[in-house]
Design a protein around this motif. Structure first.
Motif, mmCIF file in Angstrom:
data_model
loop_
_atom_site.group_PDB
_atom_site.id
_atom_site.type_symbol
_atom_site.label_atom_id
_atom_site.label_comp_id
_atom_site.label_asym_id
_atom_site.label_seq_id
_atom_site.Cartn_x
_atom_site.Cartn_y
_atom_site.Cartn_z
ATOM 1 N N SER A 11 0.188 21.090 -1.141
ATOM 2 C CA SER A 11 -0.855 20.948 -2.159
ATOM 3 C C SER A 11 -0.903 19.536 -2.734
ATOM 4 O O SER A 11 -1.836 19.196 -3.444
ATOM 5 N N ARG A 12 0.084 18.709 -2.432
ATOM 6 C CA ARG A 12 0.122 17.395 -3.074
ATOM 7 C C ARG A 12 -0.215 16.230 -2.134
ATOM 8 O O ARG A 12 -0.074 15.075 -2.493
ATOM 9 N N PHE A 13 -0.649 16.572 -0.912
ATOM 10 C CA PHE A 13 -1.032 15.528 0.044
ATOM 11 C C PHE A 13 -2.101 14.612 -0.535
ATOM 12 O O PHE A 13 -2.029 13.397 -0.448
ATOM 13 N N GLN A 14 -3.144 15.277 -1.125
ATOM 14 C CA GLN A 14 -4.262 14.505 -1.649
ATOM 15 C C GLN A 14 -3.789 13.542 -2.744
ATOM 16 O O GLN A 14 -4.116 12.355 -2.727
ATOM 17 N N GLU A 15 -2.948 14.061 -3.627
ATOM 18 C CA GLU A 15 -2.442 13.269 -4.744
ATOM 19 C C GLU A 15 -1.623 12.079 -4.234
ATOM 20 O O GLU A 15 -1.749 10.952 -4.714
ATOM 21 N N PHE A 16 -0.793 12.350 -3.221
ATOM 22 C CA PHE A 16 0.065 11.299 -2.661
ATOM 23 C C PHE A 16 -0.785 10.224 -1.991
ATOM 24 O O PHE A 16 -0.534 9.029 -2.116
ATOM 25 N N SER A 17 -1.824 10.687 -1.291
ATOM 26 C CA SER A 17 -2.722 9.760 -0.623
ATOM 27 C C SER A 17 -3.484 8.901 -1.648
ATOM 28 O O SER A 17 -3.650 7.688 -1.456
ATOM 29 N N ASP A 18 -3.921 9.532 -2.747
ATOM 30 C CA ASP A 18 -4.607 8.775 -3.801
ATOM 31 C C ASP A 18 -3.663 7.750 -4.419
ATOM 32 O O ASP A 18 -4.048 6.619 -4.714
ATOM 33 N N TYR A 19 -2.404 8.168 -4.613
ATOM 34 C CA TYR A 19 -1.404 7.250 -5.167
ATOM 35 C C TYR A 19 -1.218 6.044 -4.237
ATOM 36 O O TYR A 19 -1.134 4.899 -4.664
ATOM 37 N N CYS A 20 -1.196 6.342 -2.929
ATOM 38 C CA CYS A 20 -1.054 5.276 -1.937
ATOM 39 C C CYS A 20 -2.196 4.269 -2.062
ATOM 40 O O CYS A 20 -1.962 3.053 -2.077
ATOM 41 N N ASP A 21 -3.411 4.772 -2.188
ATOM 42 C CA ASP A 21 -4.573 3.888 -2.343
ATOM 43 C C ASP A 21 -4.442 3.016 -3.580
ATOM 44 O O ASP A 21 -4.753 1.820 -3.559
ATOM 45 N N GLU A 22 -3.967 3.653 -4.651
ATOM 46 C CA GLU A 22 -3.806 2.953 -5.918
ATOM 47 C C GLU A 22 -2.801 1.794 -5.766
ATOM 48 O O GLU A 22 -3.063 0.663 -6.171
ATOM 49 N N VAL A 23 -1.657 2.085 -5.166
ATOM 50 C CA VAL A 23 -0.627 1.041 -4.997
ATOM 51 C C VAL A 23 -1.114 -0.052 -4.049
ATOM 52 O O VAL A 23 -0.855 -1.235 -4.252
ATOM 53 N N LYS A 24 -1.851 0.364 -3.006
ATOM 54 C CA LYS A 24 -2.397 -0.630 -2.074
ATOM 55 C C LYS A 24 -3.316 -1.606 -2.798
ATOM 56 O O LYS A 24 -3.270 -2.808 -2.561
#
Lengths: 474, 49
Positions: free
Chosen positions: A354-367
């Protein structure tokens, strides 16, 4: 006489003068693997040696113990995380000479092979006897069986057949003491006591050197076909995979790419990608043609019910060509040419679904914070083993290694991502090897179990000669 | 000569970044001693080191 000369003299008695080298040019080639790690330090070994038999491997390990020199075992050198690199220099043990296919046994669906054979060689040998070896990573033309079993890696057929470690029923391993042991044989259920196979699978050679493996092969499926489906986001794509699982379909390929990864993979074929597409999944099925046809029909229906839509056939075919790399097809792929400007490396974690989307969004943010917006390869999720629900999420970031600061930034990025993954209840994933720099997170995650692991290491490799300084071991 | 070689520049740059070793397949030089330095990958790793 210098220490290296002494070592050279001892090793030359084992393998002969043709199969070892202390020449700088020969050694330099082993200072970098497929990852960025090789740019961050000097990992040039002192000597490269190529054994031809398990006895030679044993003698080399004994010499290493006697002289206290570390051994780093190399296969194809396609590691994604720096795990074969000679952190403390010493010996690189190149296993590629031990590449004999010892037996293909179609009656017992088993294949016995030396660890240095490439995946492509094993596939070809199996096909000659009309059986199918299923582990096919993108690097299969150059990566070896020993490397795959030690460092994992994904296969395009993984959703049906599993990962590399699911293909093993027997191993021959040389321990850090020089002793050779056999675990398992051709029988498929082979656990007389504790499952010792799992001790060495995915251990990256830190507990023993895999010299031979008995592998599973399967009857060859007569046909193969595929579709690709577009989704608005990761969450919908994951829901669709759950529906596909409950439908009873048994796809063999399930690859989920976000838009940016897809663009990168389609670059060479110049296939246009639909405007609105954000996430896409490639489903492949194999078997009798009516079975395949029906399965793909059901998969498509399940996906459409959960908000997906079928993508044009040219996207599907060009995607398949890009990931299906073997002797016949590799010139159609984008494998090499997508990396003309940047160095690829990846974040490899497993999270609660359930947290894939959140992790991916976090990745975008850090990028964005790191200023990596235009050079993005995006994220991709791969299913396996044994089921259509993807569970490992990777983020690949292309790094321009000509800018020295970029390499350091990449490691900072990696740290942020892994720390976040653990905070979210995730895990560092061994799907592409744990590698050189993951040690802090592995220790943190294992907690008191780490002591057990170091205890096991001290039993199988008391003088710490195998991959010294790798994978969190001192 | 330079012109003829220039069309392979992309491949060389890709090799410098990727070091995949697919070139070992069917390589006559590599097959002699099976040392990575004899393969195209090996030569490019040295070149860009």
């Amino acid at each position: 006489m210098s220490a290296t000369d002494h070592l050279f003299e001892k090793l030359v008695n084992v393998v002969g003068s043709n199969y070892l080298s202390i020449e700088l040019c020969d050694r330099l080639v082993y200072s970098k693997d497929y990852s960025i790690e090789g740019f961050a330090g000097d990992y040039t070994p002192d000597i490269v040696v190529k054994p031809a038999s398990v006895e030679e491997v044993q003698q080399i390990v004994e010499i290493a113990n006697e002289l206290g020199v570390p051994i780093y075992t190399w296969g194809g050198g396609t590691s994604m995380s720096g795990n074969p690199l000679a952190v403390h220099h010493g010996i690189v043990l190149d296993m590629k000479r031990m590449n004999r296919i010892l037996e293909v046994d179609p009656d017992n669906l088993a294949l016995t092979v030396e660890a240095g054979a490439t995946m492509a060689e094993v596939q070809a040998a199996a096909m000659k006897h009309n059986v199918f070896f299923t582990h096919q990573p993108e690097s299969c033309l150059s990566s070896t069986i020993g490397g795959a079993l030690s460092c994992m890696g994904i296969s395009i057929f993984g959703a049906k057949y599993g990962y590399a470690y699911d293909q093993v029923i027997g191993l021959e391993v040389v321990l850090g003491t020089g002793q050779a042991i056999q675990v398992g044989n051709k029988s498929y259920l082979n656990v007389p006591a504790h499952n010792l196979l799992n001790l060495f699978l995915g251990a990256e050679g830190t507990l023993g050197i895999i010299t031979k493996a008995v592998l599973k092969v399967y009857p060859v499926p007569p046909t193969r076909d595929r579709i690709s489906i577009g989704f608005p986001d990761i969450a919908t794509a994951m829901e669709a995979c759950k529906r596909v699982h409950s439908s009873g379909c048994w796809p063999e390929t399930v690859y989920a790419f976000d838009r940016r990864s897809l663009v990168q993979y389609m670059e060479r074929a110049k296939t246009p990608i639909p405007e609105e597409l954000s996430m896409a999944i490639l489903f492949g099925c194999s078997g009798e043609s009516d079975m395949v046809e029906k399965s793909l029909e059901v998969i498509s229906r399940c996906c459409q019910e959960t908000g997906g839509y079928e993508l044009p056939t040219e996207v599907t075919e060009s995607w398949w060509d890009a990931v299906n790399i073997n002797r016949e097809t590799f010139d159609k792929s984008n494998f090499a040419l997508s990396h003309t400007d940047y160095e690829p490396d990846l974040i490899d974690a497993c999270l609660p679904f359930s947290r894939f989307q959140e992790f991916s969004d976090y990745c975008d943010e850090v990028k964005r914070e790191f200023g990596w917006v235009d050079i993005d390869f995006g994220s991709f999720i791969v299913a396996g083993p044994r089921g259509p629900i993807p569970f490992c999420i990777y983020f690949s970031v292309p790094i321009d290694t000509r800018i020295p600061r970029e390499v350091e930034k990449w490691f900072e990025f990696k740290e942020r991502m892994y720390t976040r993954a653990l905070e979210m209840g995730g895990s560092v994933s061994n799907a592409n090897g744990v590698g050189l720099r993951s040690a802090p997170w592995v220790r943190e995650q294992l907690g008191s179990a780490w002591d057990l692991l170091t205890g096991i290491k001290s039993l199988t490799d008391p003088n710490n000669v195998l991959n010294r300084g790798q994978r969190g071991f001192d | 000569m330079t012109e003829r070689l220039s069309k392979y520049e992309d491949w060389a740059r890709a090799c410098m970044h990727l070091r995949c070793g697919l070139c070992r397949e069917n390589c006559p030089a590599y097959s002699q001693l099976k040392l990575d330095s004899y393969s195209a990958k090996g030569k490019l790793t040295m070149l860009y080191h």
